[in-house]
Design an enzyme around this catalytic site. Structure first.
Site, PDB file in Angstrom:
ATOM      1  N   GLU A 127       1.247  -1.161  -0.198  1.00  0.00           N
ATOM      2  CA  GLU A 127      -0.358   0.222   0.191  1.00  0.00           C
ATOM      3  C   GLU A 127       0.963   1.148  -0.099  1.00  0.00           C
ATOM      4  OE1 GLU A 127      -2.896  -0.916   3.489  1.00  0.00           O
ATOM      5  OE2 GLU A 127      -3.708  -2.193   2.371  1.00  0.00           O
ATOM      6  N   ASN A 169       2.407  -5.100  -3.077  1.00  0.00           N
ATOM      7  CA  ASN A 169       1.018  -5.462  -3.056  1.00  0.00           C
ATOM      8  C   ASN A 169      -0.120  -4.355  -2.368  1.00  0.00           C
ATOM      9  OD1 ASN A 169      -0.776  -8.145  -2.117  1.00  0.00           O
ATOM     10  ND2 ASN A 169      -1.518  -7.227  -0.498  1.00  0.00           N
ATOM     11  N   HIS A 206     -10.303  -5.850  -2.711  1.00  0.00           N
ATOM     12  CA  HIS A 206     -11.151  -5.364  -2.191  1.00  0.00           C
ATOM     13  C   HIS A 206     -12.366  -5.107  -2.288  1.00  0.00           C
ATOM     14  CE1 HIS A 206      -9.328  -6.826   1.810  1.00  0.00           C
ATOM     15  NE2 HIS A 206      -8.139  -5.904   1.135  1.00  0.00           N
ATOM     16  N   GLU A 235      -6.089 -10.523  -1.633  1.00  0.00           N
ATOM     17  CA  GLU A 235      -6.756 -10.525  -0.296  1.00  0.00           C
ATOM     18  C   GLU A 235      -8.473 -10.077  -0.361  1.00  0.00           C
ATOM     19  OE1 GLU A 235      -5.413  -6.945   2.041  1.00  0.00           O
ATOM     20  OE2 GLU A 235      -3.504  -7.595   1.809  1.00  0.00           O
ATOM     21  N   ASP A 237     -11.863 -10.231  -1.609  1.00  0.00           N
ATOM     22  CA  ASP A 237     -13.503  -9.849  -0.457  1.00  0.00           C
ATOM     23  C   ASP A 237     -14.655  -9.104  -1.220  1.00  0.00           C
ATOM     24  OD1 ASP A 237     -12.246  -7.715   0.792  1.00  0.00           O
ATOM     25  OD2 ASP A 237     -12.151  -8.948   2.424  1.00  0.00           O
TER      26      ASP A 237
HETATM   27  C1  XIL Z   1      -6.682  -6.148   7.682  1.00  0.00           C
HETATM   28  C2  XIL Z   1      -6.697  -7.073   9.187  1.00  0.00           C
HETATM   29  O1  XIL Z   1      -7.924  -7.988   8.653  1.00  0.00           O
HETATM   30  C3  XIL Z   1      -7.590  -6.405  10.293  1.00  0.00           C
HETATM   31  O2  XIL Z   1      -7.464  -7.958  11.153  1.00  0.00           O
HETATM   32  C4  XIL Z   1      -6.441  -5.760  10.898  1.00  0.00           C
HETATM   33  O3  XIL Z   1      -7.266  -5.152  12.187  1.00  0.00           O
HETATM   34  C5  XIL Z   1      -6.235  -4.646  10.089  1.00  0.00           C
HETATM   35  O4  XIL Z   1      -5.756  -4.913   8.913  1.00  0.00           O
HETATM   36  N1  XIL Z   1      -4.817  -4.280   3.153  1.00  0.00           N
HETATM   37  C6  XIL Z   1      -3.978  -5.530   4.110  1.00  0.00           C
HETATM   38  C7  XIL Z   1      -4.362  -6.011   5.233  1.00  0.00           C
HETATM   39  O5  XIL Z   1      -2.833  -5.324   3.146  1.00  0.00           O
HETATM   40  O6  XIL Z   1      -3.161  -6.552   6.217  1.00  0.00           O
HETATM   41  C8  XIL Z   1      -5.346  -5.600   5.949  1.00  0.00           C
HETATM   42  O7  XIL Z   1      -5.288  -6.718   7.262  1.00  0.00           O
HETATM   43  C9  XIL Z   1      -7.028  -5.539   5.710  1.00  0.00           C
HETATM   44  C10 XIL Z   1      -6.032  -4.536   4.100  1.00  0.00           C
END
Ligand code: XIL
Length: 300
Positions: A127, A169, A206, A235, A237
């Site tokens: 990020e 990422n 996401h 990741e 969802d």
């Molecule tokens: C999130 C986790 O799912 C949570 O439990 C935590 O509180 C915050 O981080 N991008 C990422 C992940 O790269 O590491 C994040 O994970 C979600 C967004």
């Protein structure tokens, strides 16, 4: 095939999930996770605050719980994540300049040497790009150490564990028409041209109403792949849990040979960082397969 991992393996890919160490005592959770997935990402346990709570003092207890569960159950592990503006321990948040730069390097060396030879893919930098229309870097303490911090992180990582594939990422780099996507694309292109070691791009993916799945996702995946890097969906969802959208994501990955695998960000809706009410994952809170599950399995 009757599980996500086995179905993905038919085309040489993996299907993974995020695992939380605190849930490894929940047999409903571990039964599903063990049965369905063959790649594991620690949801929080390998992040900077977890692994180096005090400067120079590393703690791998929670990270190792996730790692050991995965490997004892025959799964590979994605390491997440080494250099990030968020989830920094307090000592790092207060650093700047050359001492922060050195702390980043020391952190990468400390964590990667502990897991040397054991991690399939590392999210080296997470990020680093800004949202919105600039296409540029996100402001952070790491960015303020100098624009070269990302390539320094990758060069450090390559030397620390030459066997790990090294990934950049990010989220909101799924839509090919977005400036953030183009910013990351241009960085990866530049890294490949100049020989900065980078092996993969992670599309967090996401998806929600503000950043929905777009049919140009396949173009994004194939365009990154054409630069000579692997692409992973890291990741996934989908708020609302659309079975159709899940199938589109799978089909887009399968259309690109360098799209190596898909990871969903949690097992059951009740495990999601977004809250169960958004219904973003493949299993409901009781561990039952949702329509989205069947859709993914059939598409793989
Ligand atoms: C999130 C986790 O799912 C949570 O439990 C935590 O509180 C915050 O981080 N991008 C990422 C992940 O790269 O590491 C994040 O994970 C979600 C967004």
């Amino acid at each position: 095939a009757s599980t996500l991992g086995a179905a993905a393996a038919q085309s040489g890919r993996y299907f993974g999930t995020a695992i939380a160490s605190g849930k490894l005592g929940d047999s409903n959770y571990t039964t599903i996770a063990n049965r369905e997935f063959n790649m594991v990402t620690a949801e929080n346990e390998m992040k900077i605050d977890a692994t180096e709570p005090n400067r120079g003092q590393f703690n791998f207890s929670a990270g190792d719980r996730v790692y050991n569960w995965a490997v004892q159950n025959g799964k590979r592990v994605r390491g997440h994540t080494l250099a990030w503006y968020s989830q920094q321990p307090g000592w790092m948040q207060s650093l700047s300049g050359s001492s922060l730069r050195q702390a980043m390097i020391d952190h990468i060396n400390g964590v990667m040497s502990h897991y040397k030879g054991k991690i399939a893919y590392w999210d080296v930098v997470n990020e680093a790009f800004a949202d919105g229309n600039s296409g540029g870097r996100r402001d952070s303490n790491l960015q303020r150490t100098g624009n070269d911090w990302i390539e320094v992180a990758f060069r450090t990582a390559r030397a620390a564990d030459p066997a790990a594939k090294l990934c950049y990422n990010d989220y909101n780099i799924d839509n090919w028409s977005w400036a953030k996507t183009q910013g990351v694309y241009n960085m990866v292109k530049d890294f490949k041209q100049r020989g900065v070691p980078i092996d993969c791009v992670g599309l967090q993916s996401h998806f929600n109403s503000n950043s929905p799945y777009n049919s140009n996702y396949r173009t994004t995946i194939s365009s990154f792949a054409a630069l000579g890097v692997d692409v992973a969906i890291t990741e996934l969802d989908i708020q609302g849990g659309s079975a159709q959208t899940y199938a589109s994501v799978v089909n887009d990955c399968l259309a690109v040979s360098r799209c190596v695998g898909i990871t969903v960000w949690g097992v059951r809706d009740s495990d999601s960082w977004l809250g169960a009410n958004t219904s973003p994952l493949l299993f409901d809170g009781n561990g039952n397969k949702k329509a989205a599950y069947t859709s993914v399995l059939n598409a793989l």
